[in-house]
Design an enzyme around this catalytic site. Sequence first.
Site, PDB file in Angstrom:
ATOM      1  N   LYS A 116      14.859  46.791  62.229  1.00  0.00           N
ATOM      2  CA  LYS A 116      13.653  47.560  61.885  1.00  0.00           C
ATOM      3  C   LYS A 116      13.903  48.644  60.829  1.00  0.00           C
ATOM      4  O   LYS A 116      13.024  48.928  60.023  1.00  0.00           O
ATOM      5  CB  LYS A 116      13.049  48.203  63.132  1.00  0.00           C
ATOM      6  CG  LYS A 116      12.298  47.220  64.015  1.00  0.00           C
ATOM      7  CD  LYS A 116      11.592  47.956  65.151  1.00  0.00           C
ATOM      8  CE  LYS A 116      10.903  47.005  66.092  1.00  0.00           C
ATOM      9  NZ  LYS A 116      10.207  47.677  67.181  1.00  0.00           N
ATOM     10  N   ASP A 143       3.072  53.835  54.318  1.00  0.00           N
ATOM     11  CA  ASP A 143       3.188  55.253  54.678  1.00  0.00           C
ATOM     12  C   ASP A 143       3.718  55.454  56.095  1.00  0.00           C
ATOM     13  O   ASP A 143       4.568  56.313  56.333  1.00  0.00           O
ATOM     14  CB  ASP A 143       1.811  55.932  54.574  1.00  0.00           C
ATOM     15  CG  ASP A 143       1.351  56.011  53.128  1.00  0.00           C
ATOM     16  OD1 ASP A 143       2.205  55.851  52.223  1.00  0.00           O
ATOM     17  OD2 ASP A 143       0.146  56.208  52.908  1.00  0.00           O
ATOM     18  N   GLY A 146      12.803  57.568  70.102  1.00  0.00           N
ATOM     19  CA  GLY A 146      13.416  56.500  69.308  1.00  0.00           C
ATOM     20  C   GLY A 146      12.396  55.890  68.360  1.00  0.00           C
ATOM     21  O   GLY A 146      11.355  56.496  68.078  1.00  0.00           O
ATOM     22  N   GLY A 147      12.689  54.684  67.872  1.00  0.00           N
ATOM     23  CA  GLY A 147      11.819  54.033  66.895  1.00  0.00           C
ATOM     24  C   GLY A 147      10.413  53.803  67.422  1.00  0.00           C
ATOM     25  O   GLY A 147       9.421  54.190  66.788  1.00  0.00           O
ATOM     26  N   ALA A 148      10.302  53.197  68.586  1.00  0.00           N
ATOM     27  CA  ALA A 148       8.980  52.889  69.139  1.00  0.00           C
ATOM     28  C   ALA A 148       8.212  54.174  69.458  1.00  0.00           C
ATOM     29  O   ALA A 148       7.033  54.312  69.126  1.00  0.00           O
ATOM     30  CB  ALA A 148       9.118  52.026  70.394  1.00  0.00           C
ATOM     31  N   GLY A 194       2.198  47.728  79.202  1.00  0.00           N
ATOM     32  CA  GLY A 194       2.708  47.486  77.854  1.00  0.00           C
ATOM     33  C   GLY A 194       2.088  46.287  77.153  1.00  0.00           C
ATOM     34  O   GLY A 194       2.106  46.206  75.919  1.00  0.00           O
ATOM     35  N   ARG A 232       8.975  37.224  72.660  1.00  0.00           N
ATOM     36  CA  ARG A 232       7.732  36.595  73.129  1.00  0.00           C
ATOM     37  C   ARG A 232       6.736  36.414  71.984  1.00  0.00           C
ATOM     38  O   ARG A 232       5.733  35.717  72.121  1.00  0.00           O
ATOM     39  CB  ARG A 232       7.099  37.461  74.222  1.00  0.00           C
ATOM     40  CG  ARG A 232       7.961  37.544  75.473  1.00  0.00           C
ATOM     41  CD  ARG A 232       7.312  38.401  76.533  1.00  0.00           C
ATOM     42  NE  ARG A 232       6.095  37.785  77.037  1.00  0.00           N
ATOM     43  CZ  ARG A 232       5.232  38.391  77.853  1.00  0.00           C
ATOM     44  NH1 ARG A 232       5.458  39.622  78.241  1.00  0.00           N
ATOM     45  NH2 ARG A 232       4.151  37.775  78.270  1.00  0.00           N
TER      46      ARG A 232
HETATM   47  P1  ATR Z   1      13.323  51.698  70.458  1.00  0.00           P
HETATM   48  O1  ATR Z   1      13.350  51.116  69.067  1.00  0.00           O
HETATM   49  O2  ATR Z   1      12.993  50.685  71.519  1.00  0.00           O
HETATM   50  O3  ATR Z   1      12.489  52.922  70.546  1.00  0.00           O
HETATM   51  P2  ATR Z   1      15.673  53.412  70.446  1.00  0.00           P
HETATM   52  O4  ATR Z   1      15.306  53.885  69.064  1.00  0.00           O
HETATM   53  O5  ATR Z   1      17.094  53.089  70.728  1.00  0.00           O
HETATM   54  O6  ATR Z   1      14.848  52.110  70.821  1.00  0.00           O
HETATM   55  O7  ATR Z   1      15.142  54.536  71.504  1.00  0.00           O
HETATM   56  C1  ATR Z   1      15.376  54.437  72.874  1.00  0.00           C
HETATM   57  C2  ATR Z   1      14.686  55.614  73.607  1.00  0.00           C
HETATM   58  O8  ATR Z   1      14.867  55.430  75.021  1.00  0.00           O
HETATM   59  C3  ATR Z   1      15.270  56.966  73.268  1.00  0.00           C
HETATM   60  O9  ATR Z   1      14.270  57.953  73.377  1.00  0.00           O
HETATM   61  C4  ATR Z   1      16.328  57.140  74.371  1.00  0.00           C
HETATM   62  O10 ATR Z   1      16.723  58.480  74.636  1.00  0.00           O
HETATM   63  P3  ATR Z   1      17.928  59.159  73.767  1.00  0.00           P
HETATM   64  O11 ATR Z   1      17.309  59.549  72.462  1.00  0.00           O
HETATM   65  O12 ATR Z   1      18.352  60.306  74.578  1.00  0.00           O
HETATM   66  O13 ATR Z   1      18.978  58.093  73.627  1.00  0.00           O
HETATM   67  C5  ATR Z   1      15.583  56.580  75.548  1.00  0.00           C
HETATM   68  N1  ATR Z   1      16.480  56.131  76.617  1.00  0.00           N
HETATM   69  C6  ATR Z   1      17.192  54.978  76.650  1.00  0.00           C
HETATM   70  N2  ATR Z   1      17.908  54.913  77.779  1.00  0.00           N
HETATM   71  C7  ATR Z   1      17.643  56.050  78.490  1.00  0.00           C
HETATM   72  C8  ATR Z   1      18.072  56.577  79.760  1.00  0.00           C
HETATM   73  N3  ATR Z   1      18.944  55.904  80.526  1.00  0.00           N
HETATM   74  N4  ATR Z   1      17.569  57.756  80.139  1.00  0.00           N
HETATM   75  C9  ATR Z   1      16.698  58.440  79.384  1.00  0.00           C
HETATM   76  N5  ATR Z   1      16.263  58.010  78.187  1.00  0.00           N
HETATM   77  C10 ATR Z   1      16.727  56.822  77.743  1.00  0.00           C
END
Ligand code: ATR
Length: 267
Positions: free
Chosen positions: A73, A85, A136-138, A246, A22
């Site tokens: 990323k 940083d 995760g990353g975000a 969001g 988007r």
């Molecule tokens: P992003 O860059 O969008 O943050 P990511 O780095 O892949 O993507 O992180 C995804 C996050 O969503 C992680 O915290 C992941 O949990 P895990 O570290 O256990 O994988 C979480 N997540 C994704 N699917 C999930 C699910 N079905 N239940 C619980 N947590 C989930």
Amino acid sequence: MATITGATRVFGILADPIAHVRTPALFNALLEEAGVDGVMVPIHVASNELASLWQGLRAMKSLGGLVVTVPHKSAILDLCDEVGDAARAIGAANVVRRTDDGHMICDMYDGKGFLEGMRAQGRDPAGRSVLLVGAGGAASAIAFALAEAGVESLTIANRTEAKAADLVARLSRHYPDGRFAVGQAVAGGHDIVVNGTALGLRPDDPLPIDLEGAGSDTIVADIIMKPEVTPLLAAARDAGLTTHGGIHMLRAQLRLLAEFVGALPRE
Ligand code: ATR
């Protein structure tokens, strides 16, 4: 869209897949509103071709910069000449500025975007007890921004607990005076709870946070922007809690990204 001339600055978004993004529509609307002679175009590139494309982007004198999203990323950190940083601490970046001599400088704004989006709604997390679900990353980017903003405490809950523990360790190294802990995804006892996971994108996803015990002034925030009202936000509304969608993170971040790549003057 404004007319493209020989003087138009070009900005790109790197992604794979790309059709759903988007950012170009919103970014171009922002530039048009500001009267800037610039355009953002999609640049669809697979991970294994990113390095070869990079050499061309360095040589492209009309390129102002790039927004970077999944799955590039982390990969761009090694391709850039300078890493900010926040991006270094988080291990990922989502924006790159190209200098006139072809240097590439990256940084990470997911966290700052979240924070600015909260502040824009009058919801400053400074001094508050915050629960963040995800590692995760975000979520990492948001965690660092919340720590920088001076939250009273930050609890991280994640399906894979080891990743939550790793994030807590990284936060503690950067902010030795901060209060960070691994915990459960339960709202009770927190002023602000944030979903930083992908849960909520699909209608059959379970709720990422148990709202049990939430006080009536709890703020429930989500980084998912489609649907606009996620099941978590709907549940929070039903419980009479304040919700924060969001879209605020994206809108606040767009301006910061446009400033970083030099498309808009810094405010
Ligand atoms: P992003 O860059 O969008 O943050 P990511 O780095 O892949 O993507 O992180 C995804 C996050 O969503 C992680 O915290 C992941 O949990 P895990 O570290 O256990 O994988 C979480 N997540 C994704 N699917 C999930 C699910 N079905 N239940 C619980 N947590 C989930």
